[in-house]
Design an enzyme around this catalytic site. Structure first.
Site, PDB file in Angstrom:
ATOM      1  CG  ASP A   1      76.417  10.028 -32.469  1.00  0.00           C
ATOM      2  OD1 ASP A   1      76.401  10.972 -31.650  1.00  0.00           O
ATOM      3  OD2 ASP A   1      75.717  10.014 -33.505  1.00  0.00           O
TER       4      ASP A   1
ATOM      5  CD  GLU B   1      73.906  15.757 -33.481  1.00  0.00           C
ATOM      6  OE1 GLU B   1      73.461  16.838 -33.852  1.00  0.00           O
ATOM      7  OE2 GLU B   1      74.868  15.198 -34.062  1.00  0.00           O
ATOM      8  CD  GLU B   2      77.268  13.836 -36.211  1.00  0.00           C
ATOM      9  OE1 GLU B   2      76.441  14.303 -37.023  1.00  0.00           O
ATOM     10  OE2 GLU B   2      78.238  14.486 -35.803  1.00  0.00           O
TER      11      GLU B   2
ATOM     12  CG  HIS C   1      79.585  16.246 -40.401  1.00  0.00           C
ATOM     13  ND1 HIS C   1      78.239  16.224 -40.682  1.00  0.00           N
ATOM     14  CD2 HIS C   1      79.654  16.279 -39.043  1.00  0.00           C
ATOM     15  CE1 HIS C   1      77.540  16.245 -39.568  1.00  0.00           C
ATOM     16  NE2 HIS C   1      78.386  16.295 -38.545  1.00  0.00           N
TER      17      HIS C   1
HETATM   18  C1  LIG Z   1      75.931  20.751 -35.448  1.00  0.00           C
HETATM   19  C2  LIG Z   1      76.184  19.321 -34.998  1.00  0.00           C
HETATM   20  N1  LIG Z   1      77.522  19.207 -34.522  1.00  0.00           N
HETATM   21  C3  LIG Z   1      75.974  18.359 -36.145  1.00  0.00           C
HETATM   22  O1  LIG Z   1      76.913  18.026 -36.821  1.00  0.00           O
HETATM   23  N2  LIG Z   1      74.734  17.951 -36.363  1.00  0.00           N
HETATM   24  C4  LIG Z   1      74.380  17.101 -37.458  1.00  0.00           C
HETATM   25  C5  LIG Z   1      73.096  16.396 -37.112  1.00  0.00           C
HETATM   26  C6  LIG Z   1      72.676  15.393 -38.121  1.00  0.00           C
HETATM   27  C7  LIG Z   1      71.408  15.147 -38.473  1.00  0.00           C
HETATM   28  N3  LIG Z   1      71.456  14.153 -39.379  1.00  0.00           N
HETATM   29  C8  LIG Z   1      72.684  13.818 -39.551  1.00  0.00           C
HETATM   30  N4  LIG Z   1      73.429  14.576 -38.760  1.00  0.00           N
HETATM   31  C9  LIG Z   1      74.211  17.925 -38.722  1.00  0.00           C
HETATM   32  O2  LIG Z   1      73.922  19.117 -38.639  1.00  0.00           O
HETATM   33  O3  LIG Z   1      74.382  17.356 -39.819  1.00  0.00           O
HETATM   34 ZN   LIG Z   2      77.820  17.441 -33.342  1.00  0.00          ZN
HETATM   35 ZN   LIG Z   3      78.057  16.298 -36.535  1.00  0.00          ZN
END
Ligand SMILES: C[C@H](N)C(=O)N[C@@H](Cc1c[nH]cn1)C(=O)O
Ligand SMILES: [Zn+2]
Ligand SMILES: [Zn+2]
Length: 480
Positions: A100, A167-168, A450
């Site tokens: 995702d 995950e996001e 992001h």
């Molecule tokens: C480090 C990883 N690639 C990532 O971007 N994780 C996100 C996970 C997350 C949790 N809530 C929304 N996203 C992050 O660290 O923001």
């Molecule tokens: Zn990630």
């Molecule tokens: Zn991410």
């Protein structure tokens, strides 16, 4: 020619096709953070499973049930599990990644369409949402598999895969899957795993590869202030009623100061102050304040001291304000009093903090601050999702293997880092499987994960694919 050299040459010779496959993956808008794109996340799961099947991996798509997001009841995207190789003489490596992505719209400020991968000929950058987070790294593993299949080479280790599509947005359902598989013992999918490798973070700068042994945790909150039954005309009702936006902005302003100090009592205080020995470890890293300023595109670092900047990202918690839902934000000058507004903020956590320990402090503080406003509006506080921080033993053979692989591919000693971001499942793997977990990033610190114009340098995609494969050879040669 030895297997490893043939593998490395194959990666170079097939770079064009690998980039095309990344373009195919990027074109699927697998945004997990809203209901609109949920079918695209499912499409991405099918695409990924199809790729793995074609490459000879035995796969299974696991339904993770349903969840409620923003009041909508939605099906959770499946976990795609895979395995290839079952040689008891070889080590078994579990690979995790997420298919995702974060939301992206051209109007956010992208120079190109976010879901069309653009290869910039001037910079050799692969630009598109998910290029570095986390489709590029996942496809790096596919490149490794394809090379071995095409060349008729045995993989140096047995591989298991766990790819998720949430995950996001909090990894809903994944912990339960992992713990239930582990509870099945020898019949569980993760039985026999010797170590875990995750490629889902970034180098500290744009020149030195990294190996990462820590992640911050996360506690994500939503504050809603509601008052009138509908939006109001500010000429008719300004200075007449309690305005939700005024209350919310005041509350949000009480959470963090402009130097990053967290104002919620007890949160910063949970964390010990770094010793001189620990500071010396940060001082050794190849990093400068200019690196952070290059990555963010402005001279706005909180400190001129490299060690302070690094500890702000890796060693201390942080609180960030993300947005206000329901507020007027378009062009023009609408004179509205919004009826209900929701502020979103999150706290990145470090040991010994946990979401469970931090949540009551946040709720109590915000309730007390709201009471001080003497407002007749209503306040609701929600904890949307979270995850615990994680720190691993970086002297383990898994890290030694990754270090040798990095030195072989990049001819550089890697920075040994802790990541400021969060990957909630990491701690679940470490605790439930009882094995060492390693983060082996592919992308650079200025990739803009992001953000707008997210990119992965072509060299990081190609050399990064070589790194992932070389790491497997190094693990395969370990005698521990
Ligand atoms: C480090 C990883 N690639 C990532 O971007 N994780 C996100 C996970 C997350 C949790 N809530 C929304 N996203 C992050 O660290 O923001
Ligand atoms: Zn990630
Ligand atoms: Zn991410």
């Amino acid at each position: 020619m030895a297997a490893l050299s043939r593998f490395l040459s194959f990666i170079d010779q097939n770079a064009g096709r690998f980039i095309q496959r990344l373009a195919d993956a990027v074109s699927i808008q697998s945004i997990s953070g809203n209901g609109v794109h949920r079918q695209d996340v499912f499409k991405m799961a099918l695409w990924l499973q199809g790729q793995l099947d074609t490459l000879g991996v035995q796969t299974k798509s696991v339904d993770l049930g349903r969840h409620v997001m923003d009041g909508q009841d939605l099906p959770l995207p499946p976990a795609i599990l895979g395995r290839i190789g079952d040689d008891p003489k070889k080590k078994t490596v579990l690979i995790y990644g997420h298919y995702d992505v974060q939301p992206a719209e051209k109007s956010d400020g992208w120079d190109t369409e976010p879901f069309t991968l653009v290869v910039d000929p001037a910079t050799d950058r692969l630009i598109g949402r998910g290029s570095t987070d986390d489709k590029g790294p996942i496809l790096g593993w596919l490149n490794v598999l394809e090379a071995h299949k095409a060349l008729g080479l045995d993989l140096p280790v047995n591989l298991k895969f766990c790819f998720e599509g949430m995950e996001e947005s909090g990894s809903d359902g994944l912990d339960e899957l992992i713990t239930s598989e582990v509870a099945k013992g020898k019949d569980g999918w993760f039985w026999g795993v010797d170590c875990v490798c995750i490629s889902d973070n970034y180098w500290l700068n744009s020149r030195t590869p990294c190996i990462t042994y820590g992640l911050r945790g996360l506690a994500y909150f939503k504050l809603t202030v509601s008052g009138p039954a509908r939006d109001l005309h500010s000429g008719s009702f300004g200075r007449t009623v309690h305005e939700p936006m005024t209350d919310l902005v005041l509350l949000m302003s009480k959470l963090v100061d402009t130097n990053g100090k967290i104002l919620v009592p007890g949160v910063d205080e949970m964390v010990s102050v770094a010793s001189q020995e620990e500071k010396a470890l940060y001082a050794q890293l190849d990093y400068s304040v200019a690196d952070v300023e290059n990555a963010v595109g402005a001279p706005i670092a909180l400190s001129d001291d490299k060690v302070e900047v690094l500890m702000g990202r890796m060693r201390y918690p942080s609180l960030s304000l993300h947005g206000i839902e329901g507020a007027f934000y378009g062009a023009g000058a609408k004179t509205v009093i919004p009826a209900s507004v929701s502020g979103k903020f999150s706290i990145r956590l470090v040991p010994p903090q946990t979401p469970e320990a931090v949540e009551p402090l946040v709720f109590a503080y915000i309730n007390a601050e709201f009471a001080r406003l003497n407002s007749k509006n209503k306040l609701k506080i929600e904890n949307l999702h979270g995850g615990k921080p994680w720190v691993a033993d970086h002297t383990h053979w898994n890290y030694e293997a990754a270090k040798r692989a990095t030195e072989a591919v990049y001819k550089q000693t890697p920075n040994l880092t802790r990541e400021g971001g969060s990957i909630p499942v990491t701690l679940t793997f470490a605790e439930s499987l009882g094995v060492n977990v390693l983060l082996l990033p592919m992308g650079r610190g200025d990739d803009g994960a992001h953000s707008t114009n997210e990119k992965l340098d072509k060299s990081n995609f190609i050399e990064g694919s070589k790194l992932l494969g070389t790491y497997l050879y190094e693990v395969g040669a370990v005698n521990a």
